[in-house]
Every structure is written in structure tokens, then in C-alpha cells.
Design a protein around this motif. Sequence first.
Motif, short mmCIF file in Angstrom:
data_model
loop_
_atom_site.label_atom_id
_atom_site.label_comp_id
_atom_site.label_asym_id
_atom_site.label_seq_id
_atom_site.Cartn_x
_atom_site.Cartn_y
_atom_site.Cartn_z
N ASP A 100 0.83 -1.21 0.00
CA ASP A 100 0.00 0.00 0.00
C ASP A 100 0.86 1.26 0.00
O ASP A 100 0.58 2.22 -0.72
CB ASP A 100 -0.92 0.01 1.23
N VAL A 101 1.92 1.25 0.80
CA VAL A 101 2.79 2.42 0.89
C VAL A 101 3.43 2.73 -0.46
O VAL A 101 3.41 3.87 -0.93
CB VAL A 101 3.89 2.19 1.96
N ARG A 102 3.98 1.70 -1.09
CA ARG A 102 4.73 1.96 -2.32
C ARG A 102 3.82 2.13 -3.53
O ARG A 102 4.18 2.85 -4.47
CB ARG A 102 5.77 0.86 -2.52
N THR A 103 2.66 1.51 -3.52
CA THR A 103 1.69 1.81 -4.58
C THR A 103 1.25 3.26 -4.47
O THR A 103 1.08 3.95 -5.48
CB THR A 103 0.48 0.87 -4.48
N ALA A 104 1.10 3.73 -3.23
CA ALA A 104 0.72 5.13 -3.01
C ALA A 104 1.79 6.09 -3.54
O ALA A 104 1.47 7.17 -4.04
CB ALA A 104 0.47 5.39 -1.53
N HIS A 105 3.07 5.71 -3.43
CA HIS A 105 4.13 6.55 -4.00
C HIS A 105 3.89 6.77 -5.49
O HIS A 105 3.98 7.90 -5.99
CB HIS A 105 5.50 5.87 -3.83
N TRP A 106 3.60 5.68 -6.20
CA TRP A 106 3.37 5.77 -7.64
C TRP A 106 2.10 6.56 -7.95
O TRP A 106 2.08 7.40 -8.85
CB TRP A 106 3.30 4.37 -8.25
N GLU A 107 1.04 6.30 -7.18
CA GLU A 107 -0.22 6.99 -7.42
C GLU A 107 -0.07 8.49 -7.21
O GLU A 107 -0.55 9.30 -8.02
CB GLU A 107 -1.30 6.44 -6.49
N GLU A 108 0.62 8.88 -6.15
CA GLU A 108 0.84 10.30 -5.87
C GLU A 108 1.70 10.94 -6.95
O GLU A 108 1.43 12.07 -7.39
CB GLU A 108 1.51 10.46 -4.51
N ALA A 109 2.74 10.23 -7.39
CA ALA A 109 3.63 10.78 -8.41
C ALA A 109 2.89 11.00 -9.73
O ALA A 109 3.10 12.01 -10.42
CB ALA A 109 4.83 9.86 -8.62
N ILE A 110 2.03 10.05 -10.10
CA ILE A 110 1.25 10.18 -11.33
C ILE A 110 0.27 11.34 -11.22
O ILE A 110 0.13 12.16 -12.14
CB ILE A 110 0.51 8.87 -11.65
N GLN A 111 -0.39 11.45 -10.06
CA GLN A 111 -1.36 12.52 -9.86
C GLN A 111 -0.67 13.89 -9.88
O GLN A 111 -1.17 14.83 -10.49
CB GLN A 111 -2.10 12.30 -8.53
N GLU A 112 0.48 13.97 -9.22
CA GLU A 112 1.21 15.24 -9.18
C GLU A 112 1.68 15.66 -10.57
O GLU A 112 1.78 16.85 -10.86
CB GLU A 112 2.42 15.11 -8.25
N THR A 113 1.95 14.69 -11.42
CA THR A 113 2.49 14.98 -12.75
C THR A 113 1.39 15.18 -13.79
O THR A 113 1.44 16.11 -14.59
CB THR A 113 3.42 13.83 -13.20
N LYS A 114 0.39 14.31 -13.76
CA LYS A 114 -0.65 14.34 -14.78
C LYS A 114 -1.95 15.02 -14.35
O LYS A 114 -2.78 15.39 -15.18
CB LYS A 114 -0.99 12.90 -15.21
N GLY A 115 -2.12 15.14 -13.01
CA GLY A 115 -3.38 15.68 -12.53
C GLY A 115 -4.47 14.64 -12.61
O GLY A 115 -4.24 13.46 -12.89
N GLY A 116 -5.69 15.05 -12.37
CA GLY A 116 -6.80 14.12 -12.42
C GLY A 116 -6.83 13.20 -11.22
O GLY A 116 -6.20 13.46 -10.20
N ALA A 117 -7.57 12.11 -11.35
CA ALA A 117 -7.71 11.17 -10.24
C ALA A 117 -7.84 9.76 -10.78
O ALA A 117 -7.76 9.52 -11.98
CB ALA A 117 -8.94 11.54 -9.41
N ASN A 118 -8.01 8.81 -9.87
CA ASN A 118 -8.24 7.41 -10.23
C ASN A 118 -7.08 6.82 -11.03
O ASN A 118 -7.25 6.25 -12.11
CB ASN A 118 -9.55 7.25 -11.01
#
Length: 278
Positions: A100-118
Motif C-alpha cells: 500500500d505504501v509503495r503503490t501510493a508513491h506511484w499513485e501520488e507521483a502520477i497525480q502530481e504529474t498528470k493531474g486528475g484522479a483514479n
Amino acid sequence: MGLSRVRAVFFDLDNTLIDTAEASRRGMMELQRESEGVPDVENTLIKASPFNIKGPMLHQVIKLLQSKYHYREEAKVICDKVQVKLSKECFHPYTTCITDVRTAHWEEAIQETKGGANHRKLAEECYFLWKSTRLQHMTLAEDVKAMLAELRKEVRLLLLTNGDRQTQREKIEACACQSYFDAIVVGGEQKEEKPAPSIFYHCCDLLGVQPGDCVMVGDTLETDIQGGLNAGLKATVWINKSGRVPLTSSPMPHYMVSSVLELPALLQSIDCKVSMSV
């Protein structure tokens, strides 16, 4: 070797038995073979990373993001952000799921870069690709295997590693080191981790030895060496590959070597000193 005075040796895993520098070099060679047609900026990102052992793994994720999801420049930015998050990572192994911790790293990085959600599904795909490729480079060198096999003829061997249960067990499985040890102890499976004396006493109980019979070998002063000192082990051996001088405030090991392969000769020396003092 006649190691009658030392009855057991406790080994750390990461950066002690697994040569992460060599794994990084092999990974970089693989990267160079596979990166034909990949912009040089990707190689620059990987070489500059403070987590460069993860370089080959991030390269695979970059390829995924660029080819499947058509993230061009964003792919490199996302991976760069993840590396920063990994370098600052802090969590409690007893109450937190590393996936969960490391998946969250990727999810946050994608959101910070691309915006949006999900972005959860993509984050999971990136994480598991990164992890599986990383584990492929977790190998035990042949000379280390030979050393462990020889040492085990004379003393009991135990692997003592801090960290999340899942992560460390996956590393142990990947490097196939189980058969070289009489016991394996993962900090994330115990009430306390190194440098707490309790985990060292547990290791002694598993092997049927006393702290004064044991030597701790590891690369981290604050956990491996301090823990061995706290538990009153016979000796602590610091693996100092870089040759750096420890701070005056750091725990002071009994012995220091540049490679774990120097250990058999050192154990002979320890044994000889004990024999001479009797």
C-alpha cells in the motif's frame, strides 16, 4: 578453521550479503543493452538517482508508461518523483502494508504529474513491475555462497534483517539464501527490530547459544553494530565498503572490514586472541 570460541555468526542481509553495488552495475549493463532508441535523458535520470540500484527497474516502468500509456516526458518525471518518495520513506513495519505504501508513491507521483484522479490501477501496475524487476537483481554472489557454506561447517549461521516482513521475505526468496543458514529472523516479524537487544537474545535462543558466543556482521552502525553492542555480543564487524570514517558520535564496532569475504580470516583472528588469553 578451529573456530571453537565463536559459536555463531549473525549476518545482516542488505548491503552485507547482497552486493547492491554489483547489482547496480549489472543492471546498468542490462539497461545499456535494452535502451537502444531511448532518449539519453532517461539514462541521465537513472545514473543521477540516489537510488541508482533501482535504475533498471525504473527503466522498465518508463518503457511501460511511454509505450502503453503514451506518457512521454511525463514518464521520466513520474519515476523521478517516486525515487524522491522512496528516499524519504518512513513507515512502521508492524502496522503498515508495504504494498500500500509503495503503490501510493506511484499513485501520488502520477497525480502530481498528470493531474486528475483514479490512477490506482496504473500505480499498481508500475509498482509491481518495478518490484519484480528489482528482485531479479537480488542475487547472492558465488564467492559469498562458498564462504557461507565453509563457515557453516564450523559455526552456526543466522540471518538477521530489519524491515517489512513481505519485502524482506521476498528478497530472501529471490536470492535463495535460506539453505545457508540455521535460522532466519526478520525484524518485521518480531516485537522489536535491531538495535533492540531483545531480537538478538531471540536469535541466541534459536541457536542455543549465549550472546558472548556470537558475532554480528553488518553494514549499518546504528542498527547492526549498536544492536550487537547493546546485546553484549562477543564482537561486532562493520562492513565498510566505502572506507568512510564514522562520526565520533557513532557506535564503534570491534572490527571493520571492506568486504564480507574478509570475515573467515577475521574470525580466525578473534579465535586466536581468545585462545591466547586463556
